[in-house]
Each structure stands twice: as C-alpha cells, then as structure tokens.
Scaffold this motif. Structure first.
Motif: not given
Lengths: 318, 433
Positions: B361, B363-365, B367-368, B376, B378, B407, B415, B417
C-alpha cells in the motif's frame, strides 16, 4: 476433469492505474523543473540528477537484496522518484559524494529500514536533505548564481530568502518566477514546477487541496505578518521564493507521508503553510519548507486518527 | 438529485445492448438447487423416478423467509442429492431429464388476487426472489414490518455492472410489462409511488419507459449518472429519494422497497398466466465467448450448454463468472446450473482473467475516495490482516457492501474487499456464538 478454471473473489477486473504508472507520472511532471535546473545551473546539475537517481535505485536494489532480503521493487520507480526529488533539493554545486550519502539515508535508512514503500513516516528525499544540512551545513548552504549555459565558473550567490534575512538587493518577481535566482537545483523555477503540478492534477495523481491550501496559507500569512505591521507583507515574494513550490506540489503531496482523507489533507496543508511562515519569519533560518513538511509528516498518524470520514448511513453520530 | 460519494468508472462493455433476447430451448438436463434465495432451504417434494411438468413445485419450505422452487421442464427426476455449488457447501439439488415435450403442470393457472394477503400469497407461490443479485424472497420484501411506513417503490434498472444488459433488454422488450407490474405492486401493497432509476448510459431505456409512464402520475423515471455502484440498493435509494439507509437497517426503514426491473415485470406476467419463475434472461459475454448475446434460459440449465448455444468458446475460457465482473462469483465448473438470480454469464480468456499481484500500500487514498460507504478500506485491510477484528468493527467493517470499488481503484492492487469479507465473516460467526 475438463479445462481448469481459475477462481477469484470479486472484483474480477482492475483499474489501469498502478504504482509504477503513478511514479512515472511524477517523473514526467518533474522533467520541466529538471530541465530548468540544468539550464540555470549547467551540466553539473545534470550530473547530480543522474547520480542521485542511479544511487537511489542501486541502494534500493542492494539493500533489499542483501540487507532486508525482500523482493526487488525498483520497477515500481519510487526509488527513481526519490533520487530525482533529492537531487532537485540540493545546492547545484554540492560535491557528488555528499549527494550519494544523502541517497543512502533516503533509501536505506528512511525508506527501507521502516519497511519500504508506503511505510516510511517522513518523506525520504526531505529527510535526507535535512540530514545533509546537519552533516555538511556549509556546503549545503552554498548557492550558485544561475548562469544559463554561457557563464564560465560558478559564482556563489545568495538565495532570495537568504538576502531577505542577511540584507541585500532582492531579485525581481519575473526572475523568481522563471527561476533565474540562486537556490536548490530544481526549486527555483516556479513556472516549471507549476507546469509539472498541472500535469499531476490532470493525470489525477494528486488532488488540488494540498498544494493550493499550502501555498494559499503561506501567501495569506506572509501578507498578514508583514515586517511593518499587519498586511504589509509581500505574499508574491514568499510564494515564489525558496522551496515552497517544489515542496507544496511535489513533497507535501507524497502519498505515504500525507493524510488519507480530504479533511486530513486540508489540516495537513494548513499546518505546512503555518509552520513555513513561522520558520521563515521568526527563526534565524532563512527557509522553513523542509522542516515544516517533515514536522507535519510526523503528525499524519494523529491527523488520520481524528479525520475518519463520515460513513454513509451513519447519521449524525457517525 | 443526491449523488453518493465515491464509486469508480469501470469500462462499460455493454456489447450486447442491442442484441434481442433469444430463447435457448430445452437443455439435455436441468439441475435445480433447493436454495436459490436468501433464507431457509427448500425440501424436495419429488423423488427419483417421479415425472414432473413445467411449473410444478418441486421444492418448498415451511419457513416464512424462503421461496418455492419449480421445475422448468417436463420430464423425469433422475437424482435428488446434494451437490457442491458456488458457495462451497453441498446443496440439495433435483436433477431432471427433460422429455422435450414441455407439458405444463395442471396447477399453473392465474392466481386469484383480491387482497393484499392473497397478493402476497401469490407472490410467494410464484417463487419470485430478488433478481438483481441478492435473491431475497419477494413476498417478504413486499411485506415490511407494520411500523415501517413505506411510501416509495424503487425500481432498479441502473444495471451498473460492466457487460450486463439483461435488465436493459427487459426495459426495451417488455416496457409495458414493467409498468403493469409496478401498478400491480402499488395497488396491492398500498405504496403511493414508484421511481424507476436508470443509469444515463441507457438513454433508449429512459426514453421508452418515460413514454410508457406518461399519464401515470404515480410512476416516475429518473436518469442517473453512470457511476458504479449506482445500482447498489443504498446508493440507488439515496440518488432517487435523498434518504440514507442507516447502517444495519433495511430500505423499509427509510420508507422504500427496492425491486429489480425484471422482478417487477415478472409480477405482471405471473398474475396474468400463473407460470412461476422457471426461466431467466442471461447476458452471455466475455472475451472467450464466440457469439455474445442475451439468452432466455430455463432455470437449472447447465452453464456449459448455455455457452454452447452461443457458439461455444473462441478461446479457452480461464475464468467463468456468474454475474458481473465487479461482484459476480467465479465458477469452478461449467456443469453448474443457471439460477433464478442469474443475470449474466461471462467467460474470460487468459488475458482477461489475469489479475496483477498485490504490492505494498502506498497510502494514495484512492480506496478512501472510491468507497461509496465512506469507509477506510486500506485500514480495514490492514486490521484484518493483523487479525484485529474488533478494531475493524469499530471502523464499521460490517457496513461494507462489497462493491469492490476499493480494489478496482487501487494502484497497488491490494485485495481489500477480500480481506473485508474475511473480517465480516469472522465477526458474524463470533457474534452468533
């Protein structure tokens, strides 16, 4: 048994974006600033850039292979980005071996010792720059006058923020905008950095919040907290001087060391702006962008903890 | 219009949108599972050697939350035994060898509906379950608790999954059946109004439905921005009514009942003919399929025969998915049968099946930003991997609708979800203890 079907838990498709594509975009976005650096500070600058990229990639490869015994990650291009960013944050005439020491700290100590990409708690390039500043203070603050390709020998010169602190004649706004001033290799040309920033925004690699709020905060506070009382400052000077542009567009937006939510990013960017102005105006350091971002980097876990987004259907007490 | 936050834009690939439905006919065998819905499994009412006819009930349950199962063919029962299906657990299945005559069961006749109760009884007898994917028995859905004041029937024609066009074909081919079904549901349940939601990548469906409802004030048609997962129950209700279904609650708690567009059209057809749910329109597509299209398939038809009907495979299928690529289930065998809630079968070639490996990860955000539920992903991924399930619960892991946006958006191909599913499963199992 008939043909073998592969099984997976949904989703069964993925978007196009990948870590290496993002890093490639950052490298592309830094091309204008790199070219400006080479134009103003000569082929020495080009050499520093190449040495830093190669060293960082090598350190990443070697440290993971022999020291940490983990998989090879140089193809994600993040080490190359760190190398380029570090080079752009160094004085143009810095001895090359010092730059290599910086690369070692950035990749091996700050990035890989903490677990590699995504795990470092401060920006590797900025962390390395500050380590070099402590270790080789004199050489790290010796600036070269910009000369284009025509000049003969490199002449030492002060940065605009240095002049502000020490006294002397300040350069014009146009020179500062184009980058025809003393400073770190890739930080002087606001124009080149903004072009790169627009590229990153268009490619959706970064969002506008951190650069705009960071630069906006510096402009506002440097205007309010002027030398002759409130509202007498020179905001244009402060946003064009020093490492603000490269810091706000390329360093503070580093994914790993910035917050995960929009609200968090706004707090983070404001903090960076506030600290930058306080360092510039009320300490005996001429510049404060590196320290401001590094300090805010360490506050990111705290910010993340207090900016959990409101969930859908969570009602008022989400 | 209220727009949910987040979501993603996967490639639409609605290649089969203009392909009219073709009926496949009777397969060589049908395998009919006794669980095709959420709720109690049915008990087989037939045994090996019995002869059955089209529309004959072959499985039922005394439980309220359940729906009867009917034979889709006329023929002889050859097996009634448990088989391992997609869920990984053995499920009682009835296998029938069709005689090809398709004789209709004597009991198939239009139901007498003169009250809310008889309407709900008819719906139960029809075997209707939510056809959009979850398979919730329709008579339960249409009979919300007395204290829930339901005022809106939400008709889901969003069809936000890539590839699938079976709902779209329903809008085009059975426009008036949809409207009639809605009117019947409104009439017998007393719900005031119906809102049909369609993603704006299907302008033709919006047009024909809008024309069909002109002069019917109780039904409105709404064109929604095309963004996955617009067709998820909660995001659809939010888009149409501005109401957020609270965490852990049902649509009825905000005054809504959601029905898939095919489900509601089936209500009209059942009330008219009495023929229970024995067939389904399925979109057949994917890179390995010779002739993609929309096929009307008898429930229980082996998937292999459906693909054969579409000209077989043009390249070796590496992954076969029941449903869409975002939320569908990958199959381990082509011998598995088509189910009631099946709306698509996709066969991917090797290229399309390939999923890049997970990396760290960054931490690009993404997914958020992509999560429509405001979670959240991640962090939930990290907590589940660290087995910190209780902490994940505090971050509302159980609110995840498993749409897969996190994802899809992730540059590191985490992965997430999938981890969340493991975490939800762990928490649910431990909560039951």
């Amino acid at each position: 048994m008939e043909n073998r079907l592969s099984m997976s838990s949904s989703p069964h498709i993925r978007g196009d974006v990948s870590t290496s594509r993002i890093m490639l975009d950052v490298l592309i976005a830094l091309v204008p600033a790199s070219l400006a650096g080479v134009y103003f500070f000569g082929l020495h600058a080009a050499l520093t850039i190449i040495i830093c990229i190669v060293s960082c990639v090598l350190f990443e490869y070697l440290s993971r292979k022999f020291l940490f015994k983990r998989g090879n990650t140089i193809s994600d291009l993040s080490a190359a980005v760190t190398g380029l960013l570090l080079a752009l944050n160094l004085p143009p005439a810095l001895p090359k071996w010092m730059a290599i020491v910086g690369c070692f700290f950035a990749i091996v100590v700050i990035k890989q010792l903490f677990g590699g990409i995504g795990q470092n708690f401060i920006n590797p390039a900025l962390g390395a720059r500050v380590i070099l500043l402590v270790a080789y203070g004199t050489r790290m603050t010796q600036w070269t006058a910009p000369r284009g390709f025509n000049g003969a020998d490199a002449v030492t010169a002060a940065t605009p923020l240095g002049i502000l602190k020490e006294g002397g004649e300040l350069p014009g706004y146009l020179g500062m905008f184009l980058g025809n001033i003393g400073g770190s290799l890739g930080e002087t040309s606001a124009l080149a950095l903004i072009i790169g920033g627009i590229y990153l925004l268009v490619r959706k690699v970064i969002t506008w919040e951190i650069p705009v709020i960071y630069i906006g905060t510096v402009a506002l506070l440097s205007w309010v907290l002027g030398p002759e009382g409130i509202f007498t400052g020179d905001p244009l000077f402060h946003i064009l001087a020093g490492g603000l542009m490269i810091g706000a567009i390329f360093m503070a937006t580093d994914y790993t060391t910035s917050p995960m939510t929009r609200k968090g990013a706004i707090i983070f960017a404001f903090g960076c702006g506030l600290l930058t102005v306080l360092f510039r105006l009320y300490t005996n350091m001429p510049e404060g962008v590196s320290y401001a971002i590094l300090l805010m980097n360490t506050a990111v876990p705290l910010i993340d903890r207090h900016t959990v987004p409101k969930r859908f259907g969570g009602g008022a007490n989400a | 219009m209220k727009l949910f936050k987040g979501g993603v834009h996967p490639p639409q690939r609605k290649n089969t949108a203009e392909m009219a439905t073709v009926a496949m006919g009777v397969p060589s065998v049908v395998i009919i599972p006794m669980v095709q819905h959420l709720g109690a499994p049915c008990q087989p009412k037939v045994k090996r050697g019995d002869t059955v006819k089209v529309g004959q009930p072959i499985g039922d349950s005394d439980a309220y939350v359940s729906a009867p199962i009917h034979s889709s063919v006329s023929g002889t029962v050859t097996k009634a035994e448990p088989l391992v299906l997609t869920g990984g657990k053995p499920v009682m299945c009835v296998e029938i060898k069709p005689d090809g005559l398709q004789e209709v069961f004597e009991g198939v006749k239009p139901p007498v509906v003169d009250s809310r109760e008889s309407f709900l009884a008819a719906i139960r007898a029809s075997g209707l379950t939510g056809l959009g994917g979850a398979g919730f028995p329709a008579h339960v859905k249409l009979n919300p608790p007395k204290d829930a004041k339901v005022d809106t029937l939400v008709i889901n024609a969003a069809e936000c999954e890539p590839y699938i066009t079976s709902d779209y074909r329903e809008c085009i081919e059975n426009t008036h059946g949809i409207i009639e079904g809605i009117l019947q549901v409104l009439k017998w349940t007393g719900i005031e109004k119906a809102m049909i939601g369609i993603e704006n990548n299907k302008p033709e469906a919006v047009k024909v439905l809008s024309q069909a409802v002109s002069g019917i004030p109780s039904i409105t048609v709404h064109s929604l921005p095309t963004r996955y997962p617009q067709g998820a129950e909660k995001t659809l209700i939010y888009a149409l009514t501005g109401r957020q279904v609270p965490s852990g609650k049902l649509p009825a708690d905000v005054g809504c009942i959601v029905m898939n567009v095919v489900s509601v059209a089936f209500v009209a057809s059942y009330l008219k003919t009495g023929m229970p749910l024995i067939k389904k329109r399925v979109t057949i597509d994917g890179s390995a399929v010779q002739n993609p299209g929309n096929v009307e398939v008898l429930i229980g038809t082996p998937i292999k025969e459906v693909f054969d009907f579409c000209g077989g495979f043009k390249s070796e299928p590496k992954k076969v998915i029941m449903g869409g690529p975002m939320m569908g289930v990958s199959l381990f065998s082509l011998d598995l049968p088509v189910l009631k809630l099946n709306n698509a079968l996709l066969a991917f070639d090797e290229d399309e099946s390939r999923i890049p490996g997970e990396t760290a990860c960054i931490r690009c955000a993404s997914c958020v930003r992509a999560c429509p539920m405001g979670l959240l992903p991640y962090e939930l991924d990290r907590l589940v991997n660290a087995k910190k399930f209780e902490e994940a619960q505090k971050l509302h892991i159980l609110d995840c609708v498993e749409c897969g946006c996190c994802v899809y958006a992730c540059p590191a191909k985490r992965l997430m979800v999938q981890s969340i599913r493991i975490g939800k499963d762990y928490l649910r199992r431990n909560a039951k203890k």
